[in-house]
Design a protein around this motif. Structure first.
Motif, PDB file in Angstrom:
ATOM      1  N   MET A 204      -3.670   4.380  11.547  1.00 19.43           N
ATOM      2  CA  MET A 204      -3.162   3.193  10.871  1.00 19.43           C
ATOM      3  C   MET A 204      -4.305   2.356  10.320  1.00 19.43           C
ATOM      4  SD  MET A 204      -0.263   1.663  10.150  1.00 19.43           S
ATOM      5  CE  MET A 204       0.912   2.209  11.385  1.00 19.43           C
ATOM      6  N   ARG A 205      -5.361   2.173  11.141  1.00 21.14           N
ATOM      7  CA  ARG A 205      -6.503   1.375  10.694  1.00 21.14           C
ATOM      8  C   ARG A 205      -7.164   2.012   9.485  1.00 21.14           C
ATOM      9  NH1 ARG A 205     -10.708  -0.047  15.234  1.00 21.14           N
ATOM     10  NH2 ARG A 205      -8.828  -1.093  16.013  1.00 21.14           N
ATOM     11  N   LYS A 206      -7.286   3.345   9.511  1.00 20.10           N
ATOM     12  CA  LYS A 206      -7.902   4.046   8.384  1.00 20.10           C
ATOM     13  C   LYS A 206      -7.104   3.837   7.121  1.00 20.10           C
ATOM     14  CE  LYS A 206     -10.203   7.705  11.038  1.00 20.10           C
ATOM     15  NZ  LYS A 206     -10.256   9.168  11.289  1.00 20.10           N
ATOM     16  N   ALA A 207      -5.782   3.877   7.253  1.00 20.31           N
ATOM     17  CA  ALA A 207      -4.926   3.673   6.077  1.00 20.31           C
ATOM     18  C   ALA A 207      -5.113   2.279   5.509  1.00 20.31           C
ATOM     19  CB  ALA A 207      -3.463   3.894   6.465  1.00 20.31           C
ATOM     20  N   ALA A 208      -5.191   1.284   6.425  1.00 15.81           N
ATOM     21  CA  ALA A 208      -5.325  -0.094   5.970  1.00 15.81           C
ATOM     22  C   ALA A 208      -6.677  -0.350   5.324  1.00 15.81           C
ATOM     23  CB  ALA A 208      -5.118  -1.043   7.151  1.00 15.81           C
ATOM     24  N   GLU A 209      -7.676   0.454   5.699  1.00 17.50           N
ATOM     25  CA  GLU A 209      -9.029   0.229   5.172  1.00 17.50           C
ATOM     26  C   GLU A 209      -9.331   1.081   3.935  1.00 17.50           C
ATOM     27  OE1 GLU A 209     -11.484   1.049   8.504  1.00 17.50           O
ATOM     28  OE2 GLU A 209     -11.068  -0.867   9.505  1.00 17.50           O
ATOM     29  N   MET A 210      -8.333   1.788   3.397  1.00 17.33           N
ATOM     30  CA  MET A 210      -8.558   2.575   2.189  1.00 17.33           C
ATOM     31  C   MET A 210      -8.967   1.671   1.036  1.00 17.33           C
ATOM     32  SD  MET A 210      -5.337   5.255   2.283  1.00 17.33           S
ATOM     33  CE  MET A 210      -5.837   6.130   0.796  1.00 17.33           C
ATOM     34  N   LYS A 211      -9.991   2.058   0.325  1.00 18.38           N
ATOM     35  CA  LYS A 211     -10.470   1.305  -0.831  1.00 18.38           C
ATOM     36  C   LYS A 211     -10.464   2.210  -2.050  1.00 18.38           C
ATOM     37  CE  LYS A 211     -11.485  -2.543   1.348  1.00 18.38           C
ATOM     38  NZ  LYS A 211     -10.811  -3.831   1.053  1.00 18.38           N
TER      39      LYS A 211
ATOM     40  N   VAL B  15       0.624   8.151   3.643  1.00 20.78           N
ATOM     41  CA  VAL B  15      -0.317   7.238   4.288  1.00 20.78           C
ATOM     42  C   VAL B  15       0.020   5.791   3.932  1.00 20.78           C
ATOM     43  CG1 VAL B  15      -2.730   6.507   4.433  1.00 20.78           C
ATOM     44  CG2 VAL B  15      -2.172   8.950   4.336  1.00 20.78           C
ATOM     45  N   ILE B  16       0.274   5.535   2.650  1.00 19.71           N
ATOM     46  CA  ILE B  16       0.532   4.167   2.189  1.00 19.71           C
ATOM     47  C   ILE B  16       1.840   3.629   2.767  1.00 19.71           C
ATOM     48  CG2 ILE B  16       1.024   2.770   0.133  1.00 19.71           C
ATOM     49  CD1 ILE B  16      -0.956   4.535  -1.379  1.00 19.71           C
ATOM     50  N   GLU B  17       2.807   4.520   2.992  1.00 13.98           N
ATOM     51  CA  GLU B  17       4.077   4.091   3.583  1.00 13.98           C
ATOM     52  C   GLU B  17       3.895   3.519   4.984  1.00 13.98           C
ATOM     53  OE1 GLU B  17       6.981   7.344   1.314  1.00 13.98           O
ATOM     54  OE2 GLU B  17       6.323   7.668   3.381  1.00 13.98           O
ATOM     55  N   GLU B  18       2.789   3.869   5.638  1.00 15.32           N
ATOM     56  CA  GLU B  18       2.543   3.436   7.007  1.00 15.32           C
ATOM     57  C   GLU B  18       1.826   2.091   7.098  1.00 15.32           C
ATOM     58  OE1 GLU B  18       3.346   5.189  10.158  1.00 15.32           O
ATOM     59  OE2 GLU B  18       4.773   5.734   8.599  1.00 15.32           O
ATOM     60  N   ILE B  19       1.379   1.561   5.972  1.00 13.37           N
ATOM     61  CA  ILE B  19       0.667   0.280   6.012  1.00 13.37           C
ATOM     62  C   ILE B  19       1.561  -0.825   5.454  1.00 13.37           C
ATOM     63  CG2 ILE B  19      -1.558   1.443   5.801  1.00 13.37           C
ATOM     64  CD1 ILE B  19      -1.679   0.656   2.893  1.00 13.37           C
ATOM     65  N   SER B  20       1.163  -2.042   5.648  1.00  8.99           N
ATOM     66  CA  SER B  20       1.973  -3.175   5.201  1.00  8.99           C
ATOM     67  C   SER B  20       2.003  -3.239   3.678  1.00  8.99           C
ATOM     68  CB  SER B  20       1.405  -4.480   5.749  1.00  8.99           C
ATOM     69  OG  SER B  20       0.145  -4.757   5.149  1.00  8.99           O
TER      70      SER B  20
ATOM     71  N   PHE C 216      -3.013  -0.674  -4.778  1.00  2.18           N
ATOM     72  CA  PHE C 216      -2.455  -0.375  -6.108  1.00  2.18           C
ATOM     73  C   PHE C 216      -3.136  -1.213  -7.203  1.00  2.18           C
ATOM     74  CE2 PHE C 216       1.391   1.329  -3.895  1.00  2.18           C
ATOM     75  CZ  PHE C 216       1.397   2.580  -4.503  1.00  2.18           C
ATOM     76  N   ALA C 217      -3.508  -2.442  -6.860  1.00  2.00           N
ATOM     77  CA  ALA C 217      -4.130  -3.327  -7.840  1.00  2.00           C
ATOM     78  C   ALA C 217      -5.483  -2.800  -8.306  1.00  2.00           C
ATOM     79  CB  ALA C 217      -4.282  -4.728  -7.262  1.00  2.00           C
TER      80      ALA C 217
ATOM     81  N   ALA D  66       1.023   5.135 -10.309  1.00  2.00           N
ATOM     82  CA  ALA D  66       2.392   5.592 -10.578  1.00  2.00           C
ATOM     83  C   ALA D  66       2.652   6.957  -9.955  1.00  2.00           C
ATOM     84  CB  ALA D  66       2.636   5.642 -12.084  1.00  2.00           C
ATOM     85  N   GLN D  67       1.645   7.839  -9.992  1.00  2.00           N
ATOM     86  CA  GLN D  67       1.793   9.164  -9.382  1.00  2.00           C
ATOM     87  C   GLN D  67       2.052   9.048  -7.888  1.00  2.00           C
ATOM     88  OE1 GLN D  67      -1.895  11.174 -10.666  1.00  2.00           O
ATOM     89  NE2 GLN D  67      -0.609  12.724 -11.604  1.00  2.00           N
ATOM     90  N   VAL D  68       1.315   8.161  -7.238  1.00  2.00           N
ATOM     91  CA  VAL D  68       1.478   7.971  -5.794  1.00  2.00           C
ATOM     92  C   VAL D  68       2.828   7.322  -5.500  1.00  2.00           C
ATOM     93  CG1 VAL D  68       0.589   6.785  -3.752  1.00  2.00           C
ATOM     94  CG2 VAL D  68      -1.002   7.815  -5.392  1.00  2.00           C
ATOM     95  N   MET D  69       3.186   6.293  -6.249  1.00  2.00           N
ATOM     96  CA  MET D  69       4.424   5.573  -6.000  1.00  2.00           C
ATOM     97  C   MET D  69       5.649   6.453  -6.235  1.00  2.00           C
ATOM     98  SD  MET D  69       5.592   1.797  -7.368  1.00  2.00           S
ATOM     99  CE  MET D  69       4.409   0.982  -6.284  1.00  2.00           C
ATOM    100  N   ALA D  70       5.550   7.399  -7.162  1.00  2.00           N
ATOM    101  CA  ALA D  70       6.673   8.300  -7.445  1.00  2.00           C
ATOM    102  C   ALA D  70       7.002   9.164  -6.233  1.00  2.00           C
ATOM    103  CB  ALA D  70       6.348   9.187  -8.639  1.00  2.00           C
ATOM    104  N   SER D  71       6.009   9.386  -5.350  1.00  2.00           N
ATOM    105  CA  SER D  71       6.227  10.206  -4.160  1.00  2.00           C
ATOM    106  C   SER D  71       6.607   9.375  -2.936  1.00  2.00           C
ATOM    107  CB  SER D  71       4.959  11.013  -3.827  1.00  2.00           C
ATOM    108  OG  SER D  71       4.689  11.962  -4.831  1.00  2.00           O
ATOM    109  N   MET D  72       6.572   8.058  -3.063  1.00  2.00           N
ATOM    110  CA  MET D  72       6.931   7.196  -1.941  1.00  2.00           C
ATOM    111  C   MET D  72       8.442   7.113  -1.773  1.00  2.00           C
ATOM    112  SD  MET D  72       4.216   4.036  -2.468  1.00  2.00           S
ATOM    113  CE  MET D  72       4.872   3.094  -1.066  1.00  2.00           C
ATOM    114  N   LEU D  73       8.889   6.893  -0.550  1.00  2.00           N
ATOM    115  CA  LEU D  73      10.308   6.651  -0.334  1.00  2.00           C
ATOM    116  C   LEU D  73      10.694   5.384  -1.094  1.00  2.00           C
ATOM    117  CD1 LEU D  73      10.655   7.336   3.503  1.00  2.00           C
ATOM    118  CD2 LEU D  73      11.169   8.879   1.604  1.00  2.00           C
TER     119      LEU D  73
END
Length: 284
Positions: free
Chosen positions: A1-8, A28-33, A41-42, A50-57
């Motif tokens: 979880m920490r690794k996901a939150a620290e993605m840059k 991974v992104i689905e697991e963070i706030s 995303f910003a 958009a590619q990543v978001m298209a695969s998100m629930l």
């Protein structure tokens, strides 16, 4: 979880991972706030995001779109495939939807509107777009953790989808809770799933065999993407309203039949007379 939150996103490895593995990145992104996800995303190029978001629930993508800057939200929804953006738009709060729509082109809005347009009294108009779905490649432990966070009812059915939200199976919450925690959902789910087409008429769906077992059935679009769930009680009520409307004034129906009869008779006589005139013309 920490690794996901620290993605840059400006980290070369992170950027490469997001670009090359959008589906894995989505998990991974689905697991963070949403706030951490929005910050990521910003920093991403719109097309990568958009590619990543298209695969998100859908519910996770909506949570991000709901808190991201309106201008960025409009860009992401425009870059997404129409089915993906349509699912998100349908789940967005009305106020947020209107704010974003003001910054999108008429062409994009038209495509989304067309995708969401279903025949009257069809499964597409009656469905509930808020459906319990999980990716087929997550573990049982991960699935239970996700469900506990969302406080789903103990009696609900969980629908399983692939990275493009195609319906691939289902599992009851009871079976999920008692399965081996390191198993993948795709290995324990039931692949025999009764589903209904979003364009099917409500009246035709009453005889669907799935109602013998389930009170709710998943609704899919023309490409088998899961778009919602249909409740039998709502379906039954809808058909009842339609029948009541059609039986409201029997005299109107009788007069319509009489009118149709005389119209048909008049057309028949006109055809006969026309043939007679033609024959006389031929003889001359």
């Amino acid at each position: 979880m920490r690794k996901a939150a620290e993605m840059k996103a400006d980290n070369p490895l992170t950027s490469e991972f997001l670009t090359s593995f959008p589906a894995e990145s989505a998990r991974v992104i689905e697991e963070i706030s949403p706030s951490h996800a929005v910050a990521l995303f910003a920093e991403l190029p719109v097309q990568t995001g958009a590619q990543v978001m298209a695969s998100m629930l859908p519910e996770k993508a909506v949570a991000c779109i709901d808190v991201i800057a309106v201008s960025m939200a409009a860009k992401l929804l425009t870059a997404l495939p129409t089915p993906s953006s349509a699912r998100i738009v349908r789940l967005l709060p009305l106020t947020k939807r209107n704010e974003i729509s003001d910054l999108m082109s008429n062409k994009t809005l038209g495509m989304i509107s067309s995708y969401l347009k279903y025949p009257a009294a069809s499964a597409g108009t009656l469905l509930n777009p808020e459906v319990v779905m999980l990716p087929e490649n997550v573990t049982v432990a991960d699935a239970i953790r996700r469900i506990e966070r969302l406080h789903y009812p103990a009696s609900c059915e969980v629908y399983i989808v692939d990275d493009a939200q195609h319906l691939t199976g289902m599992i009851t919450l009871g079976k999920l809770m008692t399965s081996i925690h390191h198993s993948r959902l795709r290995d324990i789910m039931s692949r025999k799933v009764y589903s209904v087409s979003a364009r099917a008429t409500a009246e035709s769906l009453l005889s669907h065999p799935g109602w013998l077992t389930w009170q709710k059935l998943p609704v899919v679009d023309h490409s088998n993407k899961l778009v919602g769930v249909l409740d039998y009680k709502k379906l039954r009520a809808s058909v009842g309203e339609y029948e009541t409307e059609s039986k409201r004034d029997p005299m109107d129906s009788l007069l319509s039949l009489v009118g149709l009869y005389w119209l048909s008779l008049a057309q028949l006589l006109d055809s006969v007379l026309g043939i007679g005139k033609f024959d006389k013309g031929e003889r001359k």
